[in-house]
Write a protein that holds these residues in place. Structure first.
Motif, PDB file in Angstrom:
ATOM      1  N   SER A 171       7.103  -8.953 -14.357  1.00  0.00           N
ATOM      2  CA  SER A 171       5.870  -8.826 -13.571  1.00  0.00           C
ATOM      3  C   SER A 171       5.827  -9.965 -12.537  1.00  0.00           C
ATOM      4  CB  SER A 171       4.668  -8.944 -14.508  1.00  0.00           C
ATOM      5  OG  SER A 171       4.524 -10.302 -14.884  1.00  0.00           O
ATOM      6  N   PRO A 172       4.848  -9.964 -11.645  1.00  0.00           N
ATOM      7  CA  PRO A 172       4.733 -11.072 -10.684  1.00  0.00           C
ATOM      8  C   PRO A 172       4.601 -12.444 -11.360  1.00  0.00           C
ATOM      9  CG  PRO A 172       3.418  -9.212  -9.961  1.00  0.00           C
ATOM     10  CD  PRO A 172       3.926  -8.852 -11.321  1.00  0.00           C
ATOM     11  N   ASP A 173       4.270 -12.469 -12.642  1.00  0.00           N
ATOM     12  CA  ASP A 173       4.172 -13.761 -13.345  1.00  0.00           C
ATOM     13  C   ASP A 173       5.500 -14.508 -13.400  1.00  0.00           C
ATOM     14  OD1 ASP A 173       1.600 -13.045 -13.796  1.00  0.00           O
ATOM     15  OD2 ASP A 173       1.901 -12.435 -15.889  1.00  0.00           O
ATOM     16  N   VAL A 174       6.636 -13.813 -13.223  1.00  0.00           N
ATOM     17  CA  VAL A 174       7.943 -14.503 -13.319  1.00  0.00           C
ATOM     18  C   VAL A 174       8.279 -15.264 -12.027  1.00  0.00           C
ATOM     19  CG1 VAL A 174       8.820 -12.737 -14.915  1.00  0.00           C
ATOM     20  CG2 VAL A 174       9.457 -12.609 -12.496  1.00  0.00           C
ATOM     21  N   ILE A 175       7.492 -15.048 -10.965  1.00  0.00           N
ATOM     22  CA  ILE A 175       7.810 -15.702  -9.686  1.00  0.00           C
ATOM     23  C   ILE A 175       7.381 -17.169  -9.736  1.00  0.00           C
ATOM     24  CG2 ILE A 175       7.404 -15.683  -7.182  1.00  0.00           C
ATOM     25  CD1 ILE A 175       6.572 -12.705  -7.547  1.00  0.00           C
ATOM     26  N   LYS A 176       8.277 -18.062  -9.345  1.00  0.00           N
ATOM     27  CA  LYS A 176       7.962 -19.500  -9.329  1.00  0.00           C
ATOM     28  C   LYS A 176       8.229 -20.039  -7.919  1.00  0.00           C
ATOM     29  CE  LYS A 176       7.475 -19.930 -13.917  1.00  0.00           C
ATOM     30  NZ  LYS A 176       6.670 -18.718 -14.074  1.00  0.00           N
ATOM     31  N   ILE A 177       7.330 -20.885  -7.440  1.00  0.00           N
ATOM     32  CA  ILE A 177       7.589 -21.567  -6.161  1.00  0.00           C
ATOM     33  C   ILE A 177       8.361 -22.846  -6.486  1.00  0.00           C
ATOM     34  CG2 ILE A 177       6.562 -22.621  -4.090  1.00  0.00           C
ATOM     35  CD1 ILE A 177       6.037 -19.598  -4.283  1.00  0.00           C
ATOM     36  N   LEU A 178       9.617 -22.894  -6.030  1.00  0.00           N
ATOM     37  CA  LEU A 178      10.498 -24.014  -6.392  1.00  0.00           C
ATOM     38  C   LEU A 178      11.121 -24.631  -5.145  1.00  0.00           C
ATOM     39  CD1 LEU A 178      12.500 -22.390  -9.353  1.00  0.00           C
ATOM     40  CD2 LEU A 178      10.503 -23.895  -9.518  1.00  0.00           C
TER      41      LEU A 178
ATOM     42  N   ILE B 284       0.221  -2.755  11.364  1.00  0.00           N
ATOM     43  CA  ILE B 284      -1.078  -2.604  10.711  1.00  0.00           C
ATOM     44  C   ILE B 284      -1.051  -3.589   9.545  1.00  0.00           C
ATOM     45  CG2 ILE B 284      -2.651  -1.016   9.551  1.00  0.00           C
ATOM     46  CD1 ILE B 284      -1.963  -0.388  12.541  1.00  0.00           C
ATOM     47  N   ILE B 285      -1.843  -4.648   9.680  1.00  0.00           N
ATOM     48  CA  ILE B 285      -1.808  -5.711   8.661  1.00  0.00           C
ATOM     49  C   ILE B 285      -3.011  -5.535   7.741  1.00  0.00           C
ATOM     50  CG2 ILE B 285      -1.851  -8.205   8.267  1.00  0.00           C
ATOM     51  CD1 ILE B 285      -0.699  -8.479  11.173  1.00  0.00           C
ATOM     52  N   ASP B 286      -2.729  -5.371   6.460  1.00  0.00           N
ATOM     53  CA  ASP B 286      -3.800  -5.209   5.488  1.00  0.00           C
ATOM     54  C   ASP B 286      -4.311  -6.577   5.074  1.00  0.00           C
ATOM     55  OD1 ASP B 286      -5.307  -4.839   3.190  1.00  0.00           O
ATOM     56  OD2 ASP B 286      -4.164  -3.130   2.496  1.00  0.00           O
ATOM     57  N   ARG B 287      -3.479  -7.334   4.355  1.00  0.00           N
ATOM     58  CA  ARG B 287      -3.887  -8.665   3.889  1.00  0.00           C
ATOM     59  C   ARG B 287      -2.805  -9.676   4.198  1.00  0.00           C
ATOM     60  NH1 ARG B 287      -6.302  -7.918  -2.252  1.00  0.00           N
ATOM     61  NH2 ARG B 287      -7.808  -6.292  -1.758  1.00  0.00           N
ATOM     62  N   LYS B 288      -3.213 -10.977   4.200  1.00  0.00           N
ATOM     63  CA  LYS B 288      -2.247 -12.078   4.351  1.00  0.00           C
ATOM     64  C   LYS B 288      -2.407 -13.025   3.178  1.00  0.00           C
ATOM     65  CE  LYS B 288      -2.431 -12.301   9.387  1.00  0.00           C
ATOM     66  NZ  LYS B 288      -2.521 -13.206  10.521  1.00  0.00           N
ATOM     67  N   TYR B 289      -1.296 -13.515   2.679  1.00  0.00           N
ATOM     68  CA  TYR B 289      -1.296 -14.503   1.592  1.00  0.00           C
ATOM     69  C   TYR B 289      -0.376 -15.649   1.981  1.00  0.00           C
ATOM     70  CZ  TYR B 289      -3.053 -10.754  -1.489  1.00  0.00           C
ATOM     71  OH  TYR B 289      -3.791  -9.745  -2.065  1.00  0.00           O
ATOM     72  N   PRO B 290      -0.704 -16.889   1.595  1.00  0.00           N
ATOM     73  CA  PRO B 290       0.262 -17.971   1.790  1.00  0.00           C
ATOM     74  C   PRO B 290       1.412 -17.832   0.794  1.00  0.00           C
ATOM     75  CG  PRO B 290      -1.679 -18.791   0.637  1.00  0.00           C
ATOM     76  CD  PRO B 290      -1.955 -17.344   0.961  1.00  0.00           C
ATOM     77  N   LEU B 291       2.551 -18.473   1.078  1.00  0.00           N
ATOM     78  CA  LEU B 291       3.713 -18.376   0.180  1.00  0.00           C
ATOM     79  C   LEU B 291       3.338 -18.792  -1.243  1.00  0.00           C
ATOM     80  CD1 LEU B 291       6.790 -17.816  -0.061  1.00  0.00           C
ATOM     81  CD2 LEU B 291       7.170 -20.239   0.453  1.00  0.00           C
ATOM     82  N   ALA B 292       2.483 -19.803  -1.355  1.00  0.00           N
ATOM     83  CA  ALA B 292       2.112 -20.299  -2.687  1.00  0.00           C
ATOM     84  C   ALA B 292       1.406 -19.235  -3.526  1.00  0.00           C
ATOM     85  CB  ALA B 292       1.209 -21.527  -2.534  1.00  0.00           C
TER      86      ALA B 292
ATOM     87  N   VAL C  79       1.580  -6.040   3.963  1.00  0.00           N
ATOM     88  CA  VAL C  79       0.990  -7.269   3.416  1.00  0.00           C
ATOM     89  C   VAL C  79       1.885  -8.434   3.855  1.00  0.00           C
ATOM     90  CG1 VAL C  79       0.623  -8.540   1.271  1.00  0.00           C
ATOM     91  CG2 VAL C  79      -0.242  -6.215   1.501  1.00  0.00           C
ATOM     92  N   VAL C  80       1.278  -9.360   4.571  1.00  0.00           N
ATOM     93  CA  VAL C  80       2.040 -10.452   5.199  1.00  0.00           C
ATOM     94  C   VAL C  80       1.989 -11.712   4.342  1.00  0.00           C
ATOM     95  CG1 VAL C  80       2.094 -12.008   7.227  1.00  0.00           C
ATOM     96  CG2 VAL C  80       1.651  -9.556   7.529  1.00  0.00           C
ATOM     97  N   ILE C  81       3.122 -12.393   4.242  1.00  0.00           N
ATOM     98  CA  ILE C  81       3.189 -13.716   3.617  1.00  0.00           C
ATOM     99  C   ILE C  81       3.328 -14.745   4.738  1.00  0.00           C
ATOM    100  CG2 ILE C  81       4.480 -15.216   2.033  1.00  0.00           C
ATOM    101  CD1 ILE C  81       3.110 -12.755   0.715  1.00  0.00           C
ATOM    102  N   THR C  82       2.353 -15.625   4.833  1.00  0.00           N
ATOM    103  CA  THR C  82       2.422 -16.675   5.849  1.00  0.00           C
ATOM    104  C   THR C  82       3.191 -17.853   5.255  1.00  0.00           C
ATOM    105  OG1 THR C  82       0.279 -15.949   6.644  1.00  0.00           O
ATOM    106  CG2 THR C  82       1.035 -18.098   7.421  1.00  0.00           C
ATOM    107  N   VAL C  83       4.353 -18.132   5.826  1.00  0.00           N
ATOM    108  CA  VAL C  83       5.210 -19.195   5.282  1.00  0.00           C
ATOM    109  C   VAL C  83       5.003 -20.491   6.072  1.00  0.00           C
ATOM    110  CG1 VAL C  83       7.582 -19.839   4.693  1.00  0.00           C
ATOM    111  CG2 VAL C  83       6.884 -17.438   4.577  1.00  0.00           C
ATOM    112  N   ALA C  84       4.865 -20.367   7.391  1.00  0.00           N
ATOM    113  CA  ALA C  84       4.579 -21.545   8.234  1.00  0.00           C
ATOM    114  C   ALA C  84       3.552 -21.132   9.272  1.00  0.00           C
ATOM    115  CB  ALA C  84       5.859 -22.019   8.916  1.00  0.00           C
ATOM    116  N   ALA C  85       2.788 -22.080   9.748  1.00  0.00           N
ATOM    117  CA  ALA C  85       1.759 -21.759  10.749  1.00  0.00           C
ATOM    118  C   ALA C  85       2.434 -21.275  12.025  1.00  0.00           C
ATOM    119  CB  ALA C  85       0.933 -22.999  11.040  1.00  0.00           C
ATOM    120  N   ASP C  86       1.805 -20.285  12.705  1.00  0.00           N
ATOM    121  CA  ASP C  86       2.390 -19.708  13.930  1.00  0.00           C
ATOM    122  C   ASP C  86       2.320 -20.715  15.059  1.00  0.00           C
ATOM    123  OD1 ASP C  86       3.368 -18.015  15.842  1.00  0.00           O
ATOM    124  OD2 ASP C  86       2.104 -16.350  15.250  1.00  0.00           O
TER     125      ASP C  86
END
Ligand SMILES: NC(=O)c1ccc[n+]([C@@H]2O[C@H](COP(=O)([O-])OP(=O)(O)OC[C@H]3O[C@@H](n4cnc5c(N)ncnc54)[C@H](OP(=O)(O)O)[C@@H]3O)[C@@H](O)[C@H]2O)c1
Length: 321
Positions: free
Chosen positions: A11-18, A288-296, A314-321
């Protein structure tokens, strides 16, 4: 660099920010500092190894690819020795191959054939739309859509569906889009000639026949849609279907030499990103952008995409534009 890492399926629980080493671009690759990425249905399938047979390609026990993410937009940081088309500082977008590490990270190394410079005037989050459009273009190729033909797109509010409406209109087809009530206006603004609300009427009884019906969301079937087809009309599926029925029907179409049912297979990436850039610059395609989430918070993005209710991407914002 920071990356969303998976070391096992689940599930998404296995994802780790490393913190992991920055990739080094091969001779034909571009190292991109990722600004925006997406979470797609394909990423969700890769995360859970669903369907099960996927493990033959992605690693039988654990994922061979530990950083997912297909779509990216960002800036070129460095280029490989044989890469001539790009230079550091170029603003680019494209699609990572699905057999190596991807764009859910601060940097990604991508073959130059899967990269193009950003459409003029576009923000990174507006260009990070490749996978849906890639399958939409493949769908149009598999049905050989011609100007003036009538196409019905079932599930036109998803990533593939919103792209398909726009690319079918750009190909001068007559488009009927089938969506739920909240998305009727959206598909009309994307160019649909007719919008049908599947929550209020049976879309198979709308009194029209089509040259092709595309199930863009894997929620209907050839048997349900066949009364909508002209005698030589085609049904294209983006999914395997219940009990793999679309696979069986597509094989039967091949054996009978009558192209009645096709499964949309990914096309070649060469030239695709440049094609999409052209459509965007011509005003024929937009994100067509629904939602945005930061990488974290990428695990939350997966949880949302897994609901099957996103509209577009669904967009992941990794660095500011
Ligand atoms: N062929 C391939 O290699 C390939 C590659 C990628 C994806 N896929 C498959 O392609 C399909 C579409 O992917 P996607 O990313 O475009 O999907 P998506 O963005 O997740 O699609 C979600 C959209 O579908 C709508 N929807 C949900 N249930 C529906 C229903 N019963 N009837 C009509 N619309 C419905 C939702 O709105 P409402 O709930 O409000 O209606 C939502 O807007 C998926 O099944 C995916 O597995 C195939």
């Amino acid at each position: 660099m920071k990356a969303a890492v998976i070391t096992r399926y689940g599930s998404p629980d296995v994802i780790k920010i490393l913190d992991v080493p920055k990739p080094t671009p091969a001779a034909d690759e571009v190292l991109v500092r990722v600004h925006a990425a997406t979470v797609t249905r394909t990423d969700c399938g890769l995360l859970r190894a669903h369907p099960f047979f996927m493990r033959f390609f992605t690693g039988p026990l654990r994922p061979s690819r530990t950083i997912l993410g297909l779509d990216f937009a960002g800036e070129v940081e460095a280029v490989g020795a044989k890469t001539l088309a790009f230079k550091p500082g170029d603003r680019v977008f494209g699609m990572c191959p699905s057999n190596r590490n991807g764009a859910h990270a601060e940097y990604a190394a991508v073959p130059e054939r899967a990269v193009a410079t950003m459409p003029a005037g576009a923000r990174f989050d507006e260009a990070v739309v490749c996978e849906g459009a890639f399958y939409a273009k493949a769908a149009l190729k598999s049905i050989d859509l011609k100007p003036g033909q009538k196409i019905l797109i079932y599930g036109a509010s998803g990533a593939i569906g919103t792209a398909l409406v726009q690319l079918a209109k750009a190909a001068e087809a007559i488009v009927t889009a089938v969506v739920a009530t909240p998305h009727l206006e959206l598909v009309k603004t994307l160019g649909a000639d007719r919008a049908v609300d599947y929550t209020r009427e049976d879309f198979t009884h709308i009194g029209e026949r089509f040259d092709c019906v595309v199930d863009a969301v894997g929620k209907t079937s050839f048997f349900r849609c066949r009364r909508l087809l002209k005698p030589d009309g085609m049904f294209a599926a983006t999914d395997l279907g219940a009990y793999w029925q679309n696979v069986v029907l597509a094989l039967w179409s091949l054996i009978a030499r009558r192209k009645r049912v096709v499964i949309v297979a990914p096309g070649r990436i060469e030239g695709f990103v440049g094609f999409l850039k052209g459509r965007m610059e011509a005003g024929q395609f937009r994100a067509i952008i629904d939602r945005k989430y930061p990488l974290a918070a990428i695990a939350d993005a997966y949880r949302y995409v897994e609901t099957g209710q996103k509209v577009g991407i669904v967009v992941i914002t990794v660095a500011a534009d």
